[in-house]
Design an enzyme around this catalytic site. Structure first.
Site, PDB file in Angstrom:
ATOM      1  N   ARG A 126      38.854  38.348  54.278  1.00  0.00           N
ATOM      2  CA  ARG A 126      39.729  38.213  53.337  1.00  0.00           C
ATOM      3  C   ARG A 126      41.170  37.471  53.803  1.00  0.00           C
ATOM      4  O   ARG A 126      41.412  37.134  54.823  1.00  0.00           O
ATOM      5  CB  ARG A 126      40.183  39.581  52.733  1.00  0.00           C
ATOM      6  CG  ARG A 126      38.934  40.622  52.247  1.00  0.00           C
ATOM      7  CD  ARG A 126      39.839  41.843  51.522  1.00  0.00           C
ATOM      8  NE  ARG A 126      38.794  42.566  51.238  1.00  0.00           N
ATOM      9  CZ  ARG A 126      37.852  43.544  51.697  1.00  0.00           C
ATOM     10  NH1 ARG A 126      38.472  43.987  53.018  1.00  0.00           N
ATOM     11  NH2 ARG A 126      37.186  44.369  51.213  1.00  0.00           N
ATOM     12  N   LYS A 151      41.466  46.193  53.667  1.00  0.00           N
ATOM     13  CA  LYS A 151      41.674  46.605  52.197  1.00  0.00           C
ATOM     14  C   LYS A 151      41.387  48.063  52.286  1.00  0.00           C
ATOM     15  O   LYS A 151      40.533  48.527  52.724  1.00  0.00           O
ATOM     16  CB  LYS A 151      40.625  46.041  51.266  1.00  0.00           C
ATOM     17  CG  LYS A 151      40.846  46.414  49.829  1.00  0.00           C
ATOM     18  CD  LYS A 151      40.155  45.336  48.736  1.00  0.00           C
ATOM     19  CE  LYS A 151      40.530  45.749  47.410  1.00  0.00           C
ATOM     20  NZ  LYS A 151      39.734  44.811  46.417  1.00  0.00           N
ATOM     21  N   HIS A 219      38.054  33.706  48.580  1.00  0.00           N
ATOM     22  CA  HIS A 219      37.078  34.784  48.279  1.00  0.00           C
ATOM     23  C   HIS A 219      35.726  33.979  48.145  1.00  0.00           C
ATOM     24  O   HIS A 219      34.711  34.752  48.524  1.00  0.00           O
ATOM     25  CB  HIS A 219      37.576  35.302  47.102  1.00  0.00           C
ATOM     26  CG  HIS A 219      37.324  36.872  47.277  1.00  0.00           C
ATOM     27  ND1 HIS A 219      38.260  37.684  48.309  1.00  0.00           N
ATOM     28  CD2 HIS A 219      36.502  37.808  46.574  1.00  0.00           C
ATOM     29  CE1 HIS A 219      37.688  38.829  48.153  1.00  0.00           C
ATOM     30  NE2 HIS A 219      36.770  39.068  47.339  1.00  0.00           N
ATOM     31  N   ARG A 222      33.988  34.003  51.521  1.00  0.00           N
ATOM     32  CA  ARG A 222      33.565  35.483  51.597  1.00  0.00           C
ATOM     33  C   ARG A 222      32.259  35.642  50.986  1.00  0.00           C
ATOM     34  O   ARG A 222      31.289  36.112  51.665  1.00  0.00           O
ATOM     35  CB  ARG A 222      34.843  36.435  51.332  1.00  0.00           C
ATOM     36  CG  ARG A 222      34.364  37.767  51.491  1.00  0.00           C
ATOM     37  CD  ARG A 222      35.855  38.663  51.387  1.00  0.00           C
ATOM     38  NE  ARG A 222      35.353  39.852  50.876  1.00  0.00           N
ATOM     39  CZ  ARG A 222      35.391  40.900  51.815  1.00  0.00           C
ATOM     40  NH1 ARG A 222      35.416  40.751  53.108  1.00  0.00           N
ATOM     41  NH2 ARG A 222      35.046  42.088  51.214  1.00  0.00           N
ATOM     42  N   HIS A 245      33.132  47.180  52.404  1.00  0.00           N
ATOM     43  CA  HIS A 245      33.251  47.507  51.482  1.00  0.00           C
ATOM     44  C   HIS A 245      33.259  49.077  51.412  1.00  0.00           C
ATOM     45  O   HIS A 245      32.335  49.551  52.132  1.00  0.00           O
ATOM     46  CB  HIS A 245      32.018  47.102  50.432  1.00  0.00           C
ATOM     47  CG  HIS A 245      32.128  45.650  49.914  1.00  0.00           C
ATOM     48  ND1 HIS A 245      31.016  44.974  49.588  1.00  0.00           N
ATOM     49  CD2 HIS A 245      33.130  45.018  49.650  1.00  0.00           C
ATOM     50  CE1 HIS A 245      31.425  43.702  49.107  1.00  0.00           C
ATOM     51  NE2 HIS A 245      32.768  43.688  49.167  1.00  0.00           N
ATOM     52  N   TYR A 254      25.534  41.455  45.509  1.00  0.00           N
ATOM     53  CA  TYR A 254      24.968  40.250  45.941  1.00  0.00           C
ATOM     54  C   TYR A 254      23.223  40.152  45.912  1.00  0.00           C
ATOM     55  O   TYR A 254      22.738  39.095  46.166  1.00  0.00           O
ATOM     56  CB  TYR A 254      25.205  40.159  47.683  1.00  0.00           C
ATOM     57  CG  TYR A 254      26.661  39.929  47.937  1.00  0.00           C
ATOM     58  CD1 TYR A 254      27.454  38.631  47.486  1.00  0.00           C
ATOM     59  CD2 TYR A 254      27.518  41.126  47.913  1.00  0.00           C
ATOM     60  CE1 TYR A 254      29.053  38.656  47.451  1.00  0.00           C
ATOM     61  CE2 TYR A 254      29.263  40.810  47.916  1.00  0.00           C
ATOM     62  CZ  TYR A 254      29.555  39.450  47.862  1.00  0.00           C
ATOM     63  OH  TYR A 254      30.969  39.468  48.002  1.00  0.00           O
TER      64      TYR A 254
END
Length: 290
Positions: A126, A151, A219, A222, A245, A254
């Site tokens: 990120r 994150k 992003h 990514r 994640h 995805y």
């Protein structure tokens, strides 16, 4: 928020959004009702903010009133309700086609910038993670990167390819010697030698996107890494770990985007079915007699 280990970037965003709400609110905090919050949401809609952004403003307001009750001991009823949240579409992640990637990187001659964006494309970092990256986080012997306080305040390990490693090494070779441990530093102006900010990185991205006439964002690089891994046969759990994640559902998006894998599975099954049908048809058709 600091006690809960929120990042400085998140704290800044929360405070800015709270400041905007309190500056708009025409009555004292204690007198705010749901009608005022709805008016504020209408105000944000008139400014053409995205539903996701408006819901984030609503979350800030809700969190603030919870803080007043739990931390300050104020008997103040929250003017927000769950039903106020705007319904959001669920668009697929947008990856970048190879032709666009070629155009984008063809205009980047600055070694620092090339290294930053290559880390996003090949390592799935990120923009905040690139900005916070330190010299000690890179392990060239194992070709891996320790992403610290990503994150949600979580650490994770990711890896870099030969291409990304070469781009990073080329920048580190010319990087000014300084006591600052952050890898990416500002090169010009009054902040020269200081760590490059998240907004500073985003501005470089916007500059190269305009120059290459592409619509690439940090992003989207990514997203592209995740899609390419899935198309290449990587396991969905592996991709989840590399991206950091917390929920597998985020990564599963995805699989809806990965057209190459879907095509492969479709044609493989169809070819088998059609072969079986041809064999069955040949067995059922009687031979022609003269």
């Amino acid at each position: 928020m600091k006690r809960r280990n929120y990042s400085a970037h998140t704290v800044k965003n929360y405070l800015n959004r709270l400041k905007l709400f309190l500056g708009w609110l025409p009555v004292p905090v204690e007198a705010a009702t749901s009608a005022y919050v709805k008016q504020y949401l209408d105000h944000l809609l008139e400014k053409h903010l995205a539903p996701k952004t408006i819901n984030e403003y609503l979350l800030v307001i809700r969190s603030f009133y919870r803080y007043l009750n739990e931390e300050e001991g104020r008997d103040v009823e929250s003017p927000t309700t769950r039903k106020m949240s705007l319904r959001m579409a669920k668009p697929l992640p947008r990856n970048v086609r190879q032709s666009e990637l070629d155009l984008f990187f063809s205009v980047i001659t600055n070694k620092r910038d090339r290294a930053m964006f290559m880390l996003m494309l090949r390592c799935g970092l990120r923009v905040e993670e690139v900005a916070n990256l330190e010299l000690g986080d890179i392990d060239y012997h194992c070709s891996q990167i320790m992403v610290r306080s990503g994150k949600g305040g979580k650490d994770r390990t990711t890896y870099f390819s030969t291409e990304a490693g070469s781009a990073l090494a080329a920048y580190l070779h010319i990087r000014p010697r300084t006591k600052n441990t952050r890898i990416f530093l500002a090169e010009k102006g009054t902040f020269r030698g200081k760590p490059l900010s998240v907004r500073g990185i985003q501005k470089r991205m916007e500059h190269y996107s305009r120059q290459s006439r592409t619509s690439i964002t940090c992003h989207r690089l990514r997203h592209t890494m995740a899609t390419q891994l899935l198309n290449g046969g990587a396991d969905i759990v592996t991709i989840q770990e590399l991206l950091g994640h917390s929920e597998i559902e985020l990564t599963m998006r995805y699989s809806r985007l990965s057209n190459l894998k879907t095509q492969h599975d479709y044609y493989r099954v169809m070819e088998r079915l059609e072969t079986q049908n041809d064999d069955t048809l040949a067995a059922e058709v009687p031979p022609i007699r003269n």
